[in-house]
Design a protein around this motif. Structure first.
Motif, PDB file in Angstrom:
ATOM      1  N   UNK A   1       0.712  -1.361  -0.490  1.00 54.56           N
ATOM      2  CA  UNK A   1       0.102   0.290   0.167  1.00 54.56           C
ATOM      3  C   UNK A   1       0.982   0.857  -0.021  1.00 54.56           C
ATOM      4  N   UNK A   2       2.182   1.229   0.408  1.00 49.23           N
ATOM      5  CA  UNK A   2       3.373   2.049  -0.010  1.00 49.23           C
ATOM      6  C   UNK A   2       3.274   2.632   1.838  1.00 49.23           C
ATOM      7  N   UNK A   3       4.291   3.621   1.690  1.00 50.81           N
ATOM      8  CA  UNK A   3       5.353   4.312   3.141  1.00 50.81           C
ATOM      9  C   UNK A   3       4.998   3.168   3.926  1.00 50.81           C
ATOM     10  N   UNK A   4       5.252   1.695   3.774  1.00 51.86           N
ATOM     11  CA  UNK A   4       5.520   0.616   5.097  1.00 51.86           C
ATOM     12  C   UNK A   4       4.197   0.177   5.335  1.00 51.86           C
ATOM     13  N   UNK A   5       3.106   0.316   4.137  1.00 54.33           N
ATOM     14  CA  UNK A   5       1.743  -0.284   4.717  1.00 54.33           C
ATOM     15  C   UNK A   5       1.577  -1.283   3.514  1.00 54.33           C
ATOM     16  N   UNK A   6       1.346  -2.164   4.105  1.00 54.17           N
ATOM     17  CA  UNK A   6       1.013  -3.906   3.510  1.00 54.17           C
ATOM     18  C   UNK A   6      -0.460  -4.383   4.204  1.00 54.17           C
ATOM     19  N   UNK A   7      -0.988  -4.893   3.078  1.00 52.52           N
ATOM     20  CA  UNK A   7      -2.378  -5.650   3.606  1.00 52.52           C
ATOM     21  C   UNK A   7      -1.772  -6.945   2.887  1.00 52.52           C
ATOM     22  N   UNK A   8      -2.053  -8.160   3.780  1.00 52.55           N
ATOM     23  CA  UNK A   8      -2.143 -10.022   3.345  1.00 52.55           C
ATOM     24  C   UNK A   8      -3.411 -10.305   4.332  1.00 52.55           C
ATOM     25  N   UNK A   9      -3.238 -11.146   3.080  1.00 54.75           N
ATOM     26  CA  UNK A   9      -4.899 -12.358   2.891  1.00 54.75           C
ATOM     27  C   UNK A   9      -4.068 -13.586   3.707  1.00 54.75           C
ATOM     28  N   UNK A  10      -3.954 -14.332   4.824  1.00 50.00           N
ATOM     29  CA  UNK A  10      -3.470 -15.789   4.733  1.00 50.00           C
ATOM     30  C   UNK A  10      -4.911 -15.944   4.683  1.00 50.00           C
ATOM     31  N   UNK A  11      -4.681 -17.792   3.583  1.00 50.01           N
ATOM     32  CA  UNK A  11      -5.730 -18.810   3.955  1.00 50.01           C
ATOM     33  C   UNK A  11      -5.861 -19.471   4.567  1.00 50.01           C
ATOM     34  N   UNK A  12      -6.395 -20.484   5.259  1.00 53.62           N
ATOM     35  CA  UNK A  12      -6.135 -21.270   5.875  1.00 53.62           C
ATOM     36  C   UNK A  12      -7.632 -22.234   5.315  1.00 53.62           C
ATOM     37  N   UNK A  13      -7.381 -23.379   4.955  1.00 54.16           N
ATOM     38  CA  UNK A  13      -8.886 -24.602   5.132  1.00 54.16           C
ATOM     39  C   UNK A  13      -9.725 -24.813   6.391  1.00 54.16           C
ATOM     40  N   UNK A  14     -10.994 -25.221   6.174  1.00 57.01           N
ATOM     41  CA  UNK A  14     -10.902 -25.693   7.590  1.00 57.01           C
ATOM     42  C   UNK A  14     -10.971 -26.964   8.643  1.00 57.01           C
ATOM     43  N   UNK A  15     -10.110 -27.775   7.553  1.00 59.43           N
ATOM     44  CA  UNK A  15      -9.514 -28.812   8.746  1.00 59.43           C
ATOM     45  C   UNK A  15      -7.894 -27.811   9.245  1.00 59.43           C
ATOM     46  N   UNK A  16      -7.533 -27.037   8.808  1.00 60.27           N
ATOM     47  CA  UNK A  16      -5.806 -26.610   9.404  1.00 60.27           C
ATOM     48  C   UNK A  16      -5.522 -26.153   9.962  1.00 60.27           C
ATOM     49  N   UNK A  17      -4.783 -25.947  10.644  1.00 57.99           N
ATOM     50  CA  UNK A  17      -4.503 -24.802  12.340  1.00 57.99           C
ATOM     51  C   UNK A  17      -4.556 -23.377  12.115  1.00 57.99           C
ATOM     52  N   UNK A  18      -4.597 -22.572  12.558  1.00 56.15           N
ATOM     53  CA  UNK A  18      -4.696 -21.032  11.800  1.00 56.15           C
ATOM     54  C   UNK A  18      -3.406 -20.721  12.831  1.00 56.15           C
ATOM     55  N   UNK A  19      -2.587 -21.141  12.160  1.00 56.66           N
ATOM     56  CA  UNK A  19      -1.355 -20.868  12.709  1.00 56.66           C
ATOM     57  C   UNK A  19      -0.483 -19.277  12.257  1.00 56.66           C
ATOM     58  N   UNK A  20      -0.989 -18.087  13.038  1.00 59.88           N
ATOM     59  CA  UNK A  20      -0.575 -17.490  12.060  1.00 59.88           C
ATOM     60  C   UNK A  20       1.064 -16.270  12.535  1.00 59.88           C
ATOM     61  N   UNK A  21       2.400 -16.715  12.949  1.00 62.62           N
ATOM     62  CA  UNK A  21       3.503 -16.775  13.082  1.00 62.62           C
ATOM     63  C   UNK A  21       3.403 -17.051  12.042  1.00 62.62           C
ATOM     64  N   UNK A  22       3.473 -18.854  12.390  1.00 66.69           N
ATOM     65  CA  UNK A  22       4.210 -19.579  11.222  1.00 66.69           C
ATOM     66  C   UNK A  22       4.241 -19.750   9.975  1.00 66.69           C
ATOM     67  N   UNK A  23       2.583 -18.590   9.707  1.00 61.98           N
ATOM     68  CA  UNK A  23       2.104 -17.918   8.363  1.00 61.98           C
ATOM     69  C   UNK A  23       3.341 -17.439   7.695  1.00 61.98           C
ATOM     70  N   UNK A  24       3.249 -16.036   8.767  1.00 63.74           N
ATOM     71  CA  UNK A  24       4.126 -15.230   8.464  1.00 63.74           C
ATOM     72  C   UNK A  24       5.281 -15.708   7.895  1.00 63.74           C
ATOM     73  N   UNK A  25       6.242 -16.223   9.041  1.00 60.90           N
ATOM     74  CA  UNK A  25       7.723 -17.269   8.981  1.00 60.90           C
ATOM     75  C   UNK A  25       7.926 -17.104   7.403  1.00 60.90           C
ATOM     76  N   UNK A  26       6.864 -17.607   6.209  1.00 62.92           N
ATOM     77  CA  UNK A  26       6.988 -17.845   5.264  1.00 62.92           C
ATOM     78  C   UNK A  26       6.286 -16.804   3.993  1.00 62.92           C
ATOM     79  N   UNK A  27       6.006 -15.345   5.205  1.00 60.00           N
ATOM     80  CA  UNK A  27       5.637 -14.968   4.054  1.00 60.00           C
ATOM     81  C   UNK A  27       7.458 -13.881   3.345  1.00 60.00           C
ATOM     82  N   UNK A  28       7.267 -13.334   1.913  1.00 65.99           N
ATOM     83  CA  UNK A  28       8.640 -12.901   1.393  1.00 65.99           C
ATOM     84  C   UNK A  28       7.810 -11.263   0.537  1.00 65.99           C
TER      85      UNK A  28
END
Length: 648
Positions: free
Chosen positions: A554-581
């Motif tokens: 979004x500019x100026x150091x702002x980002x919008x991120x959508x992380x998708x999980x399936x309804x049988x998956x664990x919603x582990x946000x820190x583990x997912x963020x570690x894979x964001x590039x």
């Protein structure tokens, strides 16, 4: 409840192999299915045949009624289990997963843009099937364990006063060990159930060998027809007990994700069904070999009387183990259904513990576990014996089967687009059988059938209230949100920037999160990197890695991120963020702060929404939901919660 992003979004991704594309041979999976999937239906010979004769309608154990009941049991298994579930419904998988909610999600996703007028009704049907399942998951452990322990009275009649205490002790032990997981116990399930099915087969063969004509009489559908022609009303009432022989058929579909359609089908056709029918035929042949007075005594517990007196106690122990396994499968199913309901937005967040580092499906939900235990014990104490519980058993099962047929009709016409001349006769058979069973069980409402209906009504009210309340709350919050572009232009240059990363979790993929506005208002600073994070729970069981992230600069150091999980998956946000590039340096939890908005609901009848009592109920559920910090596995020392009030 926090302003977090667990709102399911529709996905149009292509189908992929789900967890049912398992490692291991067909034989190994088939044995595993015997241990887990068929526990419920496998223990039905303990009480199903007995209830048709010694239950509330008291059939005479003569050839007309015995052959009629055996024929009804066989053709019920063929139509309901083999044809309806194994051959047809199990083909309607949601990326390998089955069950009412998985089927509902599949219909909503695949049927997007077509038959929209059906959507609300389909959703309500799927939710009500889920609600009925909770009634089933309470009654199954109670009737299964109680009926097995009652076998002690065939060993020694003096055991009768100890039946209820022993059953309660076993059930308490069963629910107590749930927190430790089922990995170790699960390894024993297959072998124990194999021994159980082989044992009941041998017991049945002994009597069938002495009267081989019972086989042809069982396979002959005319015996079922003749039963109705000569004793119509009693035959209709008998359907309410005959259906106990196919309870657990829905488990084949629900557990499909663990083993796959083919191993379950092989286990059923070549091992489980033959074993069950040999035992049922053995019970019938044994009773026919006796005079009427002896038959009327033995028919009160024919399963255990199949065994010689010296083998009766070992059979009671083996049957008790089998019923514990059947109960375990239903309890685990309740955990899985609850997890799906939470992820799909029908239940508030609850604490979920993963009991295995290797099997994602092995979970434990404390609230559900202890609630089930209390209700199961109350059922045993209230009904006292399995015959009384049998009156309550059929409603939930037949109701869920009928709803599955309704959902299947949508699949056949809207998704698979079967030709009308094929689909209509198939559905007509399924609906006729389901309605026959359901209407027969309605006659048992005064005797105990009211219990699963009451549980289903309460669960349905909670599920729909939560889903509707969340929609209203998110709608109200969006009304007051600020466009993110305007916020960045006005705040990015004027506010003081501090080192580190701030993650603001939000249900909405647009607009400025309330937590960000409150943080700037009170602390007067912005972090160098600001991440607006939405967690989206998709209506597929598992989301592929290449679809997991949507990142927008979004500019100026702002980002919008959508992380998708399936309804049988664990919603582990820190583990997912570690894979964001591609948005600056890699996320490190010690440099990252998570900001959550905790809403306080103000129930008000002034605005159109829900009835005031439902708003108050939703508010209570909101207060008791697990925090987003725990649900999304956020590090506790890196979370900041900011409160706000919402009126619906």
């Amino acid at each position: 409840m926090n302003d977090t992003a667990d709102v399911p979004e529709t996905s149009s991704a292509p189908e992929a192999e789900g967890p049912a594309s398992h490692q291991g041979g067909l034989a190994k999976l088939a044995v595993g299915a015997v241990g887990v999937v068929f526990g419920d239906i496998g223990t039905s010979p303990i009480y199903a045949f007995r209830e048709t004769f010694a239950g509330h309608h008291q059939l005479i154990p003569d050839p007309l009624h015995i052959y009629g009941v055996l024929s009804l049991i066989f053709w019920s298994m063929m139509i309901v289990v083999t044809f309806k579930y194994v051959a047809v419904i199990m083909r309607a998988d949601n990326k390998g997963e089955g069950g009412s909610l998985a089927l509902l999600a599949l219909i909503n996703r695949k049927g997007e843009g077509s038959k929209k007028r059906w959507t609300a009704g389909i959703v309500l049907l799927g939710v009500f099937a889920t609600a009925l399942f909770y009634g089933d998951s309470m009654i199954t452990p109670a009737i299964s364990v109680l009926s097995a322990v009652e076998g002690l009275t065939t060993v020694q009649s003096g055991f009768e006063p100890f039946v209820v205490p022993i059953a309660i002790a076993i059930l308490i032990g069963l629910f107590t060990i749930q927190a430790r997981g089922t990995a170790m116990v699960g390894a024993m399930f297959g072998p124990i159930m194999l021994v159980y099915f082989l044992t009941i087969s041998v017991l049945g063969v002994v009597y069938v060998a002495g009267s081989p004509g019972v086989i042809l009489q069982t396979l002959n559908p005319w015996n079922a027809v003749q039963f109705f022609l000569e004793d119509g009303w009693r035959a209709f009432l008998a359907l309410g007990s005959v259906v106990l022989a196919v309870t657990g058929a829905e488990a084949l579909y629900a557990d499909m994700g663990h083993f796959g359609r083919k191993p379950i089908g092989v286990s059923w056709l070549f091992f489980v069904m033959p074993a069950l029918m040999l035992n049922y035929m053995g019970q019938g042949a044994m009773i026919l070999s006796m005079d009427l007075a002896a038959a009327q005594e033995v028919v009160r517990n024919p399963f255990f009387f199949l065994a010689p007196e010296i083998m009766r106690l070992p059979l009671v122990i083996l049957a008790t183990l089998a019923t514990v396994i059947a109960s375990q499968a239903v309890i685990s199913g309740a955990f899985s259904v609850t997890q799906q309901a939470i992820q799909l937005g029908f239940m508030p967040r609850l604490r979920i513990s993963h009991t295995s580092a290797h099997a994602a499906g092995q979970i434990y939900i404390p609230v559900i576990n202890w609630l089930l235990m209390v209700m199961v014990i109350l059922l045993v104490l209230f009904f006292q014996n399995s015959s009384n519980l049998a009156a309550a058993y059929g409603i939930a099962v037949t109701g869920a089967m009928f709803i599955d047929t309704c959902l299947l009709s949508v699949v056949l016409f809207s998704l698979w687009r079967w030709k009308t001349w094929i689909a209509v006769p198939v559905l007509a058979i399924f609906f006729a059988v389901d309605l026959g069973y359901f209407s027969a069980n309605l006659t048992k409402v005064p005797d105990g059938g009211w219990f699963p209906l009451l549980v289903g009504l309460v669960a349905f009210t909670l599920l729909t209230t939560w889903a509707r309340g969340r929609q209203l709350m998110i709608s109200r919050m969006r009304e007051a949100s600020m466009p993110v572009e305007i916020f960045i232009k006005s705040a990015a240059k004027s506010a003081t920037r501090v080192p580190g990363t701030a993650v603001f979790m939000t249900t909405s993929p647009d607009g400025v999160p309330h937590a960000l506005l409150h943080n700037l208002k009170h602390n007067k600073v912005l972090h160098e990197r600001v991440m607006l994070l939405t967690v989206s729970i998709e209506d597929v069981p598992f989301v592929e890695e290449d679809r997991r992230f949507d990142l927008l600069d979004l500019g100026a150091g702002f980002y919008r991120l959508i992380i998708r999980f399936g309804f049988m998956q664990e919603s582990n946000v820190p583990a997912a963020l570690a894979r964001v590039e591609s948005c600056g340096p890699q996320f490190k939890m010690m440099d990252t702060s998570f900001f959550l908005a905790r809403q306080t609901l103000l129930a008000s009848g002034a605005r159109p929404g829900m009835a005031l009592w439902r708003e108050k109920l939703f508010s209570w559920m909101l207060r008791n939901a697990e925090s987003a910090m725990e649900f999304f596995k956020l590090p506790p020392n890196r979370v900041v919660e900011l409160g706000s009030q919402v009126e619906i």
